[in-house]
Design a protein around this motif. Structure first.
Motif, mmCIF file in Angstrom:
data_model
loop_
_atom_site.group_PDB
_atom_site.id
_atom_site.type_symbol
_atom_site.label_atom_id
_atom_site.label_comp_id
_atom_site.label_asym_id
_atom_site.label_seq_id
_atom_site.Cartn_x
_atom_site.Cartn_y
_atom_site.Cartn_z
ATOM 1 N N SER A 28 7.270 -16.250 -33.975
ATOM 2 C CA SER A 28 7.366 -17.663 -33.621
ATOM 3 C C SER A 28 5.962 -18.226 -33.458
ATOM 4 N N PHE A 29 5.492 -18.933 -34.491
ATOM 5 C CA PHE A 29 4.090 -19.354 -34.505
ATOM 6 C C PHE A 29 3.889 -20.852 -34.691
ATOM 7 N N ASP A 30 4.959 -21.640 -34.583
ATOM 8 C CA ASP A 30 4.821 -23.063 -34.873
ATOM 9 C C ASP A 30 3.954 -23.784 -33.857
ATOM 10 N N HIS A 31 4.090 -23.449 -32.576
ATOM 11 C CA HIS A 31 3.269 -24.080 -31.549
ATOM 12 C C HIS A 31 3.231 -23.172 -30.322
ATOM 13 N N PRO A 32 2.298 -23.387 -29.404
ATOM 14 C CA PRO A 32 2.117 -22.444 -28.299
ATOM 15 C C PRO A 32 3.335 -22.288 -27.403
ATOM 16 N N GLU A 33 4.164 -23.343 -27.290
ATOM 17 C CA GLU A 33 5.318 -23.242 -26.408
ATOM 18 C C GLU A 33 6.345 -22.223 -26.883
ATOM 19 N N LEU A 34 6.247 -21.806 -28.132
ATOM 20 C CA LEU A 34 7.154 -20.791 -28.653
ATOM 21 C C LEU A 34 6.665 -19.372 -28.372
ATOM 22 N N ARG A 35 5.436 -19.235 -27.943
ATOM 23 C CA ARG A 35 4.941 -17.910 -27.588
ATOM 24 C C ARG A 35 5.455 -17.527 -26.207
ATOM 25 N N SER A 36 5.383 -16.260 -25.871
ATOM 26 C CA SER A 36 5.946 -15.794 -24.606
ATOM 27 C C SER A 36 5.165 -16.339 -23.417
ATOM 28 N N LEU A 37 5.829 -16.398 -22.273
ATOM 29 C CA LEU A 37 5.182 -16.895 -21.060
ATOM 30 C C LEU A 37 4.004 -16.020 -20.657
ATOM 31 N N GLY A 38 4.132 -14.704 -20.843
ATOM 32 C CA GLY A 38 3.042 -13.808 -20.502
ATOM 33 C C GLY A 38 1.838 -14.008 -21.396
ATOM 34 N N GLU A 39 2.073 -14.172 -22.685
ATOM 35 C CA GLU A 39 0.978 -14.379 -23.626
ATOM 36 C C GLU A 39 0.237 -15.677 -23.338
ATOM 37 N N ARG A 40 0.969 -16.672 -22.850
ATOM 38 C CA ARG A 40 0.377 -17.967 -22.519
ATOM 39 C C ARG A 40 -0.218 -17.986 -21.119
ATOM 40 N N CYS A 41 -0.138 -16.869 -20.408
ATOM 41 C CA CYS A 41 -0.682 -16.763 -19.049
ATOM 42 C C CYS A 41 0.005 -17.704 -18.075
ATOM 43 N N VAL A 42 1.247 -18.070 -18.358
ATOM 44 C CA VAL A 42 2.005 -18.906 -17.427
ATOM 45 C C VAL A 42 2.489 -18.052 -16.259
ATOM 46 N N ILE A 43 3.114 -16.924 -16.576
ATOM 47 C CA ILE A 43 3.459 -15.913 -15.581
ATOM 48 C C ILE A 43 3.145 -14.565 -16.210
ATOM 49 N N GLY A 44 3.227 -13.497 -15.440
ATOM 50 C CA GLY A 44 2.922 -12.186 -15.978
ATOM 51 C C GLY A 44 3.993 -11.687 -16.925
ATOM 52 N N PHE A 45 3.616 -10.750 -17.811
ATOM 53 C CA PHE A 45 4.636 -10.143 -18.658
ATOM 54 C C PHE A 45 5.393 -9.106 -17.833
ATOM 55 N N GLY A 46 6.566 -8.737 -18.325
ATOM 56 C CA GLY A 46 7.406 -7.837 -17.553
ATOM 57 C C GLY A 46 8.086 -8.592 -16.422
ATOM 58 N N ARG A 47 8.547 -7.865 -15.407
ATOM 59 C CA ARG A 47 9.236 -8.487 -14.281
ATOM 60 C C ARG A 47 8.581 -8.099 -12.967
ATOM 61 N N ASN A 48 7.258 -8.084 -12.937
ATOM 62 C CA ASN A 48 6.589 -7.724 -11.690
ATOM 63 C C ASN A 48 7.025 -8.601 -10.521
ATOM 64 N N ALA A 49 7.091 -9.915 -10.760
ATOM 65 C CA ALA A 49 7.468 -10.827 -9.685
ATOM 66 C C ALA A 49 8.972 -10.887 -9.499
ATOM 67 N N GLY A 50 9.720 -10.609 -10.582
ATOM 68 C CA GLY A 50 11.167 -10.631 -10.494
ATOM 69 C C GLY A 50 11.692 -12.033 -10.257
ATOM 70 N N PRO A 51 12.827 -12.120 -9.574
ATOM 71 C CA PRO A 51 13.639 -10.984 -9.135
ATOM 72 C C PRO A 51 14.623 -10.531 -10.210
ATOM 73 N N PRO A 52 15.040 -9.248 -10.185
ATOM 74 C CA PRO A 52 14.498 -8.177 -9.363
ATOM 75 C C PRO A 52 13.100 -7.769 -9.810
ATOM 76 N N MET A 53 12.367 -7.095 -8.924
ATOM 77 C CA MET A 53 10.963 -6.757 -9.148
ATOM 78 C C MET A 53 10.829 -5.379 -9.796
ATOM 79 N N PHE A 54 10.125 -5.342 -10.930
ATOM 80 C CA PHE A 54 9.884 -4.091 -11.652
ATOM 81 C C PHE A 54 8.413 -4.012 -12.048
ATOM 82 N N PRO A 55 7.860 -2.807 -12.132
ATOM 83 C CA PRO A 55 6.507 -2.681 -12.676
ATOM 84 C C PRO A 55 6.550 -2.884 -14.179
ATOM 85 N N ASN A 56 5.420 -3.240 -14.779
ATOM 86 C CA ASN A 56 5.425 -3.566 -16.204
ATOM 87 C C ASN A 56 5.133 -2.379 -17.102
ATOM 88 N N GLY A 57 4.740 -1.240 -16.540
ATOM 89 C CA GLY A 57 4.547 -0.058 -17.360
ATOM 90 C C GLY A 57 3.131 0.205 -17.804
#
Length: 368
Positions: free
Chosen positions: A180-209
């Motif tokens: 998905s490369f048409d515009h930045p809003e289609l990229r993942s939230l983690g890649e855009r630094c909006v929130i972290g990748f994975g589910r560290n913050a949750g909920p539920p809370m998980f480590p990202n590996g």
């Protein structure tokens, strides 16, 4: 950036297990049974504040070879933890500056998640990673998974109604990901630094590996704030409050909490589609329980329920350990050229494709 920790997690059923339809066995597994009495804050709450980590070798879901075994043997624990130490030693060996350009062979004990991400996770050598080096113990028991269902797996999902796309719900808002490369809003939230990748913050809370699975818990009489190193996210839990009714779905959902004895109970609803959990979001409710069970351990349990996705509530548990240090700012966008480069590369490919398409027409015109 503090780079401590690693992978795994899950959590468990603890809130009124009988009413939730959980078995007595499952309820016993998630009860933090302890005689430890947590210290109190200046305003009388059990003190769960400070810097904590959920780093572990234990995976969120159980490997099939362990079947319904909730725990590893001590011999298995010894082997796994020794392998992790060998992985660190092998991965941190100096790089030969005269080595050929082709990628070197991966060590035999490279973790599957690292291999899937390209061996060195897109350019990180092992020195930048901290995926955990110890098996997760809950009440001293070395766990084979952090999800505590009978087989250590999420339960089967209900069949989606005709035309529904519950499983792909997260892709509609900030979760396009690969392709998905048409515009930045289609990229993942983690890649855009909006929130972290994975589910560290949750909920539920998980480590990202991979790294940065660190937390700072701060308490006040009216709120508990959980600052997550991976991506400087902050979950705010309003105490003795009610859920919002304005239909707004903030990142990490709408969390309210209350104390039941020494346990902080947190109930979260109104998660946004972009943070769907295994296909559930619109009707998802996550109940988490934080209980300090020792000076150096905090028990964490979660229950997830969505009657449109699963027949019954389910969950898992683990124990936080103290972080040996503090959390520093995770400055996600400093030197982050990836997003710009990805979109620029897509535009270049589009120009090349357009030129190739136009070439036959130009050749035909010259021939005339």
């Amino acid at each position: 950036m503090n780079r401590a920790l690693a992978f795994a997690l899950g959590t468990a059923l603890c809130v009124s297990p009988i009413a939730l339809g959980a078995s007595l066995e499952a309820a016993a597994q998630t009860k933090p049974a302890t005689t430890y009495k947590a210290p109190r804050t200046a305003f009388g709450q059990p003190d769960i504040s400070g810097f904590w980590s959920n780093s572990t070798l234990t995976p969120m879901t159980r490997q099939a070879k362990y079947g319904e075994r909730l725990a590893y043997t001590e011999a298995e624990v010894k082997e796994m933890e020794a392998s992790a130490e060998a992985e660190v030693e092998e991965g941190n060996k100096p790089t030969d500056p005269n080595a050929p350009a082709e990628a070197p062979a991966r060590p035999a004990n490279t973790r599957p998640e690292f291999a899937a991400a390209g061996g060195d996770v897109g350019g990180y050598n092992r020195g930048w990673l901290d995926p955990g080096h110890q098996v997760m113990r809950v009440r001293g028991e070395p766990r084979t998974s952090l999800i505590t269902t009978k087989n250590g797996q999420p339960p089967p999902r209900k069949a989606a109604p005709a035309g529904a796309q519950a499983a792909a719900g997260g892709r509609a808002q900030g979760g396009g990901g690969m392709g998905s490369f048409d515009h930045p809003e289609l990229r993942s939230l983690g890649e855009r630094c909006v929130i972290g990748f994975g589910r560290n913050a949750g909920p539920p809370m998980f480590p990202n590996g991979f790294y940065n699975n660190n937390y700072h818990f701060v308490q006040s009489p009216d709120a508990v704030v959980i600052t997550v190193e991976m991506n400087h996210d902050a979950r705010i839990v309003r105490l003795n409050s009610k859920h919002r009714t304005d239909k707004v779905r903030p990142y990490f959902g709408d969390s309210i909490g209350w104390w039941e004895g020494d346990t902080l109970v947190v109930e979260t609803t109104n998660l946004p589609r972009s943070q769907q959990f295994m296909g559930a979001w619109e009707n998802l409710k996550v109940t988490e329980r934080f209980t300090r069970v020792a000076k150096d351990r905090m028990h964490y349990a979660f229950t997830v329920e969505d009657p449109t996705v699963w027949d019954a509530p389910w969950g898992g548990e683990y124990e936080f350990s103290p972080l040996q240090g503090v959390i520093y700012e995770y400055a996600c966008h400093e030197g982050n050229y990836a997003l710009e480069g990805i979109l620029a590369g897509a535009r270049h490919q589009e120009k090349e494709a357009a030129a190739a398409k136009a070439a036959p027409a130009k050749a035909a015109t010259k021939g005339d």
